[in-house]
Motif scaffolding. Structure first.
Motif, PDB file in Angstrom:
ATOM      1  N   PHE A  25       0.860  -1.177   0.000  1.00 27.07           N
ATOM      2  CA  PHE A  25       0.000   0.000   0.000  1.00 27.07           C
ATOM      3  C   PHE A  25       0.898   1.228   0.000  1.00 27.07           C
ATOM      4  O   PHE A  25       1.350   1.676   1.053  1.00 27.07           O
ATOM      5  CB  PHE A  25      -0.933  -0.028   1.216  1.00 27.07           C
ATOM      6  CG  PHE A  25      -1.888  -1.190   1.173  1.00 27.07           C
ATOM      7  CD1 PHE A  25      -3.179  -1.019   0.710  1.00 27.07           C
ATOM      8  CD2 PHE A  25      -1.486  -2.464   1.574  1.00 27.07           C
ATOM      9  CE1 PHE A  25      -4.063  -2.091   0.646  1.00 27.07           C
ATOM     10  CE2 PHE A  25      -2.360  -3.538   1.521  1.00 27.07           C
ATOM     11  CZ  PHE A  25      -3.652  -3.355   1.050  1.00 27.07           C
ATOM     12  N   ASN A  32      -8.627  -5.624  -2.480  1.00 25.97           N
ATOM     13  CA  ASN A  32      -8.821  -6.998  -1.981  1.00 25.97           C
ATOM     14  C   ASN A  32     -10.237  -7.221  -1.439  1.00 25.97           C
ATOM     15  O   ASN A  32     -10.412  -7.771  -0.348  1.00 25.97           O
ATOM     16  CB  ASN A  32      -7.783  -7.327  -0.904  1.00 25.97           C
ATOM     17  CG  ASN A  32      -6.359  -7.150  -1.382  1.00 25.97           C
ATOM     18  OD1 ASN A  32      -6.044  -7.409  -2.538  1.00 25.97           O
ATOM     19  ND2 ASN A  32      -5.480  -6.699  -0.497  1.00 25.97           N
ATOM     20  N   ARG A  37     -16.285  -6.797   2.531  1.00 27.43           N
ATOM     21  CA  ARG A  37     -15.103  -6.400   3.305  1.00 27.43           C
ATOM     22  C   ARG A  37     -13.998  -6.087   2.310  1.00 27.43           C
ATOM     23  O   ARG A  37     -13.761  -6.850   1.367  1.00 27.43           O
ATOM     24  CB  ARG A  37     -14.644  -7.517   4.241  1.00 27.43           C
ATOM     25  CG  ARG A  37     -13.430  -7.097   5.098  1.00 27.43           C
ATOM     26  CD  ARG A  37     -12.886  -8.228   5.954  1.00 27.43           C
ATOM     27  NE  ARG A  37     -12.316  -9.247   5.087  1.00 27.43           N
ATOM     28  CZ  ARG A  37     -12.598 -10.545   5.158  1.00 27.43           C
ATOM     29  NH1 ARG A  37     -13.453 -11.003   6.045  1.00 27.43           N
ATOM     30  NH2 ARG A  37     -12.044 -11.400   4.321  1.00 27.43           N
ATOM     31  N   GLN A  56     -10.192  -3.316   1.768  1.00 29.57           N
ATOM     32  CA  GLN A  56      -9.204  -2.443   2.389  1.00 29.57           C
ATOM     33  C   GLN A  56      -9.209  -1.119   1.637  1.00 29.57           C
ATOM     34  O   GLN A  56      -9.497  -1.078   0.445  1.00 29.57           O
ATOM     35  CB  GLN A  56      -7.817  -3.073   2.330  1.00 29.57           C
ATOM     36  CG  GLN A  56      -7.686  -4.302   3.226  1.00 29.57           C
ATOM     37  CD  GLN A  56      -6.407  -5.061   2.935  1.00 29.57           C
ATOM     38  OE1 GLN A  56      -6.380  -5.847   2.002  1.00 29.57           O
ATOM     39  NE2 GLN A  56      -5.374  -4.828   3.717  1.00 29.57           N
ATOM     40  N   ASN A  57      -8.864  -0.056   2.357  1.00 30.56           N
ATOM     41  CA  ASN A  57      -8.748   1.232   1.700  1.00 30.56           C
ATOM     42  C   ASN A  57      -7.327   1.400   1.168  1.00 30.56           C
ATOM     43  O   ASN A  57      -6.497   0.497   1.296  1.00 30.56           O
ATOM     44  CB  ASN A  57      -9.180   2.389   2.620  1.00 30.56           C
ATOM     45  CG  ASN A  57      -8.231   2.619   3.784  1.00 30.56           C
ATOM     46  OD1 ASN A  57      -7.084   2.162   3.813  1.00 30.56           O
ATOM     47  ND2 ASN A  57      -8.704   3.354   4.772  1.00 30.56           N
ATOM     48  N   GLY A  68      -4.569   0.382   3.378  1.00 31.43           N
ATOM     49  CA  GLY A  68      -4.553  -0.994   3.860  1.00 31.43           C
ATOM     50  C   GLY A  68      -5.484  -1.246   5.019  1.00 31.43           C
ATOM     51  O   GLY A  68      -5.582  -2.370   5.513  1.00 31.43           O
ATOM     52  N   LYS A  69      -6.192  -0.217   5.476  1.00 29.18           N
ATOM     53  CA  LYS A  69      -7.108  -0.374   6.607  1.00 29.18           C
ATOM     54  C   LYS A  69      -8.380  -1.093   6.159  1.00 29.18           C
ATOM     55  O   LYS A  69      -9.039  -0.661   5.210  1.00 29.18           O
ATOM     56  CB  LYS A  69      -7.458   0.987   7.190  1.00 29.18           C
ATOM     57  CG  LYS A  69      -8.352   0.898   8.395  1.00 29.18           C
ATOM     58  CD  LYS A  69      -8.687   2.263   8.966  1.00 29.18           C
ATOM     59  CE  LYS A  69      -9.638   2.084  10.145  1.00 29.18           C
ATOM     60  NZ  LYS A  69     -10.189   3.342  10.598  1.00 29.18           N
ATOM     61  N   PRO A  70      -8.745  -2.181   6.849  1.00 29.26           N
ATOM     62  CA  PRO A  70      -9.957  -2.918   6.486  1.00 29.26           C
ATOM     63  C   PRO A  70     -11.217  -2.101   6.805  1.00 29.26           C
ATOM     64  O   PRO A  70     -11.249  -1.332   7.766  1.00 29.26           O
ATOM     65  CB  PRO A  70      -9.914  -4.175   7.355  1.00 29.26           C
ATOM     66  CG  PRO A  70      -8.536  -4.245   7.908  1.00 29.26           C
ATOM     67  CD  PRO A  70      -8.007  -2.852   7.926  1.00 29.26           C
TER      68      PRO A  70
END
Length: 159
Positions: free
Chosen positions: A24, A74, A109, A111-112, A115-117
């Protein structure tokens, strides 16, 4: 990275399984921003990385609602309910539209860009757009799900 351009069917990258994103960084941010710009310039509501020749699990969606721009990295569909049938098109298939069955509700679900879910729940048109783009990341094209194609504004086969 140079300016992105759309990939059109029958380019084999459109039917490839995309790799998960593990890094990321600023290159990912640049890709997302360029994809979003291309999507808007093309009058789209979603764009997946394979549609610009990048085989990574990256997509952007903006159906012009309260959610605004959604960056999906993802993404995984956790839940889907109900059913909706409606018109669908794809930037990689210019001037081709068909009637497609999709879930009415999805829970995704992803990730931004950092990388934050996060989890997003969507209904209606946003649910349709999310599932369409997630399908792209697994090499699934909307043409494999069309019940009937539209031709000159009418459904093919209608009397």
């Amino acid at each position: 990275m140079s300016k992105l351009s759309l990939v059109y069917y029958p380019d084999e990258r459109l039917e490839a399984e995309c790799e998960p994103v593990t890094v990321f960084d600023s290159k990912l941010t640049k890709l997302l921003n360029q994809m979003y710009e291309l999507m808007l310039d093309s009058d789209g509501v979603g764009l997946a990385a394979p549609q610009v020749g990048v085989l990574k699990q990256v997509a952007v969606v903006d159906v012009d609602d309260k959610h605004g721009r959604i960056d999906l990295i993802n993404p995984v569909i956790l839940e889907e309910r109900g059913e909706q049938v409606g018109p669908e098109g794809c930037l990689s298939f210019p001037d081709l539209f068909g009637e497609v069955k999709r879930p009415e509700f999805v829970k995704v679900r992803a990730q931004n860009r950092r990388g934050k879910p996060f989890i997003i729940e969507a209904r209606g048109f946003l649910a349709r757009a999310l599932v369409h783009e997630i399908d792209h990341l697994h090499g699934v094209l909307f043409t494999t799900k069309v019940d009937r194609y539209y031709e000159d504004g009418e459904l093919e086969g209608e009397e």
